[in-house]
Design an enzyme around this catalytic site. Structure first.
Site, PDB file in Angstrom:
ATOM      1  N   PRO A 154       0.820  -1.204   0.000  1.00  0.00           N
ATOM      2  CA  PRO A 154       0.000   0.000   0.000  1.00  0.00           C
ATOM      3  C   PRO A 154       0.858   1.259   0.000  1.00  0.00           C
ATOM      4  CG  PRO A 154      -0.190  -1.179   2.092  1.00  0.00           C
ATOM      5  CD  PRO A 154       0.621  -2.019   1.189  1.00  0.00           C
ATOM      6  N   HIS A 155       0.412   2.223  -0.797  1.00  0.00           N
ATOM      7  CA  HIS A 155       1.110   3.498  -0.923  1.00  0.00           C
ATOM      8  C   HIS A 155       0.143   4.503  -1.537  1.00  0.00           C
ATOM      9  CE1 HIS A 155       1.487   1.441  -4.762  1.00  0.00           C
ATOM     10  NE2 HIS A 155       1.548   2.644  -5.320  1.00  0.00           N
ATOM     11  N   ALA A 156       0.473   5.756  -1.377  1.00  0.00           N
ATOM     12  CA  ALA A 156      -0.295   6.827  -2.004  1.00  0.00           C
ATOM     13  C   ALA A 156       0.707   7.806  -2.621  1.00  0.00           C
ATOM     14  CB  ALA A 156      -1.182   7.521  -0.974  1.00  0.00           C
TER      15      ALA A 156
END
Length: 147
Positions: free
Chosen positions: A65-67
């Site tokens: 997960p990353h943004a």
């Protein structure tokens, strides 16, 4: 090397999480605690997941997960959660997920070496299997030491 990024303070090993949101929260919390990201970074991951699905589930049993950097990244960082029982991320071909690396990148270039090391690890089925079975932080560090 991944051990430049992963250490005992940003590894978490749990038997179970009730859902993907909790798994992502456990993975992102060390990034918040260390000052690598603002708390809003977690919400940005949730929002993007709801918009386009589990874009960060990279392979069988593995999520990252990353943004976007502008969603609250202060400096590049990485953390890891192992969910021993696995958790559903609603990724048809890759559920359940056992290994969750949370990534925060300040820009599109600064984390290239980290991503290269992670991709080598993800391609090593034996190490991925070892990670899934780790019961201590030292076991995790031993498993990733070569990357």
């Amino acid at each position: 090397m991944l051990t430049d990024w992963i250490n005992e303070s940003n590894i978490n090993i749990v038997e179970h999480t009730p859902d993907w949101q909790q798994a992502v929260a456990l993975a992102v919390q060390p990034l918040i605690d260390s000052g690598a990201v603002e708390p809003r970074y977690l919400q940005a991951i949730y929002d993007m997941h709801r918009e386009i699905g589990p874009y960060y589930v990279l392979g069988e049993g593995i999520a990252m997960p990353h943004a976007r950097p502008e969603e609250g990244v202060i400096h590049t960082a990485l953390s890891l959660v192992i969910v021993s029982e696995g958790v559903e991320f609603h990724s048809e071909d890759n559920d359940p997920v056992y290994i969750v690396f949370a990534l925060a990148a300040i820009d599109s270039d600064s984390h290239i070496e980290m991503i290269a090391s992670l991709s080598h690890l993800f391609c090593d089925d034996e190490v991925v299997q070892k990670l899934r079975q780790c019961h201590s932080k030292e076991d995790v560090l031993q498993a990733i030491r070569q990357y």
